[in-house]
Design an enzyme around this catalytic site. Structure first.
Site, mmCIF file in Angstrom:
data_model
loop_
_atom_site.group_PDB
_atom_site.id
_atom_site.type_symbol
_atom_site.label_atom_id
_atom_site.label_comp_id
_atom_site.label_asym_id
_atom_site.label_seq_id
_atom_site.Cartn_x
_atom_site.Cartn_y
_atom_site.Cartn_z
ATOM 1 N N VAL A 18 -16.415 8.530 -22.005
ATOM 2 C CA VAL A 18 -14.963 8.424 -22.189
ATOM 3 C C VAL A 18 -14.406 9.661 -22.883
ATOM 4 O O VAL A 18 -13.392 10.223 -22.473
ATOM 5 C CB VAL A 18 -14.611 7.149 -22.984
ATOM 6 C CG1 VAL A 18 -13.125 7.118 -23.335
ATOM 7 C CG2 VAL A 18 -14.979 5.907 -22.188
ATOM 8 N N GLU A 70 -17.011 4.568 -13.557
ATOM 9 C CA GLU A 70 -18.112 5.514 -13.515
ATOM 10 C C GLU A 70 -18.327 5.952 -12.072
ATOM 11 O O GLU A 70 -18.317 5.152 -11.152
ATOM 12 C CB GLU A 70 -19.384 4.894 -14.086
ATOM 13 C CG GLU A 70 -19.300 4.661 -15.587
ATOM 14 C CD GLU A 70 -20.644 4.288 -16.187
ATOM 15 O OE1 GLU A 70 -21.599 5.076 -16.057
ATOM 16 O OE2 GLU A 70 -20.728 3.195 -16.781
ATOM 17 N N PHE A 85 -13.708 -5.274 -4.909
ATOM 18 C CA PHE A 85 -14.609 -6.120 -5.698
ATOM 19 C C PHE A 85 -14.917 -7.455 -5.011
ATOM 20 O O PHE A 85 -15.193 -8.442 -5.681
ATOM 21 C CB PHE A 85 -14.051 -6.344 -7.114
ATOM 22 C CG PHE A 85 -14.008 -5.084 -7.927
ATOM 23 C CD1 PHE A 85 -15.084 -4.718 -8.704
ATOM 24 C CD2 PHE A 85 -12.903 -4.247 -7.885
ATOM 25 C CE1 PHE A 85 -15.070 -3.541 -9.432
ATOM 26 C CE2 PHE A 85 -12.867 -3.064 -8.607
ATOM 27 C CZ PHE A 85 -13.958 -2.709 -9.383
ATOM 28 N N LEU A 86 -14.896 -7.463 -3.682
ATOM 29 C CA LEU A 86 -15.275 -8.655 -2.925
ATOM 30 C C LEU A 86 -16.621 -8.463 -2.232
ATOM 31 O O LEU A 86 -16.957 -9.224 -1.327
ATOM 32 C CB LEU A 86 -14.202 -8.996 -1.882
ATOM 33 C CG LEU A 86 -12.825 -9.383 -2.413
ATOM 34 C CD1 LEU A 86 -11.907 -9.760 -1.244
ATOM 35 C CD2 LEU A 86 -12.908 -10.540 -3.404
ATOM 36 N N GLY A 105 -23.576 -8.976 -3.692
ATOM 37 C CA GLY A 105 -24.751 -8.142 -3.926
ATOM 38 C C GLY A 105 -25.596 -8.671 -5.067
ATOM 39 O O GLY A 105 -25.720 -9.885 -5.263
ATOM 40 N N CYS A 155 -19.633 -1.200 -18.991
ATOM 41 C CA CYS A 155 -18.324 -1.827 -19.205
ATOM 42 C C CYS A 155 -18.315 -3.326 -18.933
ATOM 43 O O CYS A 155 -18.100 -4.118 -19.850
ATOM 44 C CB CYS A 155 -17.272 -1.133 -18.345
ATOM 45 S SG CYS A 155 -16.962 0.583 -18.816
ATOM 46 N N LYS A 208 -20.634 -5.733 -21.070
ATOM 47 C CA LYS A 208 -20.232 -5.688 -22.472
ATOM 48 C C LYS A 208 -18.853 -6.294 -22.684
ATOM 49 O O LYS A 208 -18.640 -7.105 -23.595
ATOM 50 C CB LYS A 208 -20.239 -4.231 -22.940
ATOM 51 C CG LYS A 208 -19.818 -4.019 -24.390
ATOM 52 C CD LYS A 208 -19.881 -2.551 -24.766
ATOM 53 C CE LYS A 208 -18.729 -1.771 -24.192
ATOM 54 N NZ LYS A 208 -17.426 -2.110 -24.837
ATOM 55 N N LYS A 238 -24.724 1.541 -10.042
ATOM 56 C CA LYS A 238 -23.844 1.831 -8.913
ATOM 57 C C LYS A 238 -24.096 3.274 -8.503
ATOM 58 O O LYS A 238 -24.673 4.058 -9.271
ATOM 59 C CB LYS A 238 -22.372 1.617 -9.271
ATOM 60 C CG LYS A 238 -21.870 2.536 -10.383
ATOM 61 C CD LYS A 238 -20.428 2.276 -10.745
ATOM 62 C CE LYS A 238 -19.475 2.724 -9.659
ATOM 63 N NZ LYS A 238 -18.057 2.647 -10.091
#
Length: 431
Positions: free
Chosen positions: A11, A155, A249-250, A253, A260, A263, A320
């Site tokens: 960050v 990221e 985000f559909l 997996g 992130c 946490k 990822k």
């Protein structure tokens, strides 16, 4: 205005770059001498596409400096961004020790008015605690403001997100702080939300927790798709065309990972519990994600009988693509279980590597996918690096002992893989 960034991790380094790119004079402060020396040479200590080139550009121009001198840095800058880590404690709550130390340093070395901006992800109410920590450390009274300005960086896409943000959230009760931050962000073309510090802090957690919920929902749905022999990708496509849902985000997996989502979801759950509120949906989101990797592992176990003395090739370690971050990566849990069951594990990732830890000593880290899959009884794909899809699997199959392919990211074309001779299984996409 001169800007100080305290903390030069993912960050902090990205924040320093984006303000330098916007024309401001920026200094990065960190206590890690080795990290600072690398940054002074224009080099990153982590992998993030495109960021190192921009860091190097502004180091060379003199617009971006790096130091370990707390006293000079804090005294010499008008706006101070706190970008240090807030790791989770064992109980899932946020550990604010680094935030507290930075606040104490600011209070001790400040020599006049300062605008202190918390960029780190912190629980609701942290702005008030930072204010108290600064006041307690002051050697003489100086005016200051503390604002919240959460980051929304992905990221692997940090440069794009930093230079072209979809929104800027500013949490402050101070007109002076608001004016300075709006000036700082004046060149950015996106909505600006001016709100209270507590609201800004919650916006960050709520955003990541909602995205994590979408992921776990699709992972649950994929299991049902398997039972009905329905392709979850087709379901996701039909859902995503609804503008109230959207396509992001559909993708079913192995679950989410990184620094992130795991946490932030756990910290939000713990923050709620401290207020005697139970976020039941998010508690289940965490449980689904914790166990999702085992769903594919069970499929592999059924196919192979057991893993003892089987050669298992893991493709992808990072949580990822386009990052070297393996924190909470599903592949690490997968490897742990395979080793417990006496499998022979080979691993290839284009960027990420395993830590030097005894528990991973039995893993063979390879320099190529070809090396990893040689004599393999099964391939388990854990990270959707584009390079894996581009491999010539028709040719590579000759390297393997058994043609079993378990796709943890639904990346490959199931029909094509079967046509060339593989036993192929994904997660809800085999039909």
């Amino acid at each position: 205005m001169k800007i100080l960034i305290i903390g030069t991790g993912y960050v902090g380094a990205t924040t320093a770059m984006v303000f330098a790119e916007s024309g401001w004079q920026v200094t990065g402060l960190d206590i890690d001498e080795a990290k600072i020396e690398r940054l002074r040479q224009g080099h990153l200590h982590f992998h993030e596409p495109g960021l190192e080139e921009l860091i190097d550009k502004h180091v060379r121009s003199g617009r971006l400096l790096f130091t370990t001198d707390k006293e000079t840095a804090i005294a010499g800058h008008d706006i101070i961004f706190i970008c240090v880590g807030t790791p989770s404690r064992p109980d899932g709550s946020a550990d604010l020790r680094y935030i507290q130390q930075v606040a104490a340093d600011i209070g001790h070395w400040m020599n006049g008015y300062k605008l202190v901006v918390t960029k780190s992800t912190v629980p609701v109410g942290t702005q008030e605690r930072v204010t108290a920590w600064i006041e307690a450390a002051q050697r003489q009274p100086h005016l200051f403001d503390v604002a919240s300005n959460p980051e929304f960086l992905r990221e692997g896409k940090a440069v794009e997100d930093a230079l072209r943000p979809d929104r800027i959230v500013i949490g402050t009760d101070s007109a002076r702080a608001t004016e300075q931050l709006l000036t700082l962000y004046q060149s950015f073309q996106c909505p600006r939300i001016i709100t209270t510090p507590r609201t800004a802090e919650l916006i960050k957690y709520a955003s990541n927790a909602f995205l994590a919920t979408k992921i776990s929902y699709m992972n649950e749905l994929a299991k049902l798709c398997d039972e009905f022999k329905i392709n979850v990708n087709a379901v996701a496509e039909g859902m995503g065309l609804d503008p109230r849902i959207g396509p992001s985000f559909l993708q079913a997996g192995l679950g989410y990972g990184g620094s992130c989502f795991p946490k932030d979801v756990s910290e939000l759950v713990m923050t709620a519990r401290e207020q005697d509120v139970h976020l039941h949906i998010l508690e289940q989101v965490m449980e689904v994600n914790r166990t999702q990797y085992a769903y594919l592992l069970d499929k592999a176990r059924l196919r192979l009988g057991d893993f003892a003395n089987k050669n298992i090739a893991i493709l992808g370690l990072a949580f990822k693509p386009d990052t070297d971050d393996i924190r909470e990566a599903p592949a690490t849990r997968m490897i742990h279980d395979l080793l417990l069951e006496q499998a022979n594990v080979s691993l290839f990732d284009p960027v990420a590597t395993l830590p030097a830890h005894a528990s991973y000593g039995a893993v063979t880290e390879c320099s190529s996918a070809e090396e990893a899959i040689r004599d393999a009884d099964a391939v388990i794909l854990c990270t959707e690096w584009a390079a894996f899809e581009q491999l010539d699997w028709e040719s590579l199959k000759g390297l393997m002992r058994q043609l079993n392919f378990f796709d943890g990211r639904n990346m490959m074309d199931a029909r094509k893989m079967r046509e060339i001779g593989f036993y192929y299984q994904g997660i809800g996409n085999d039909y």
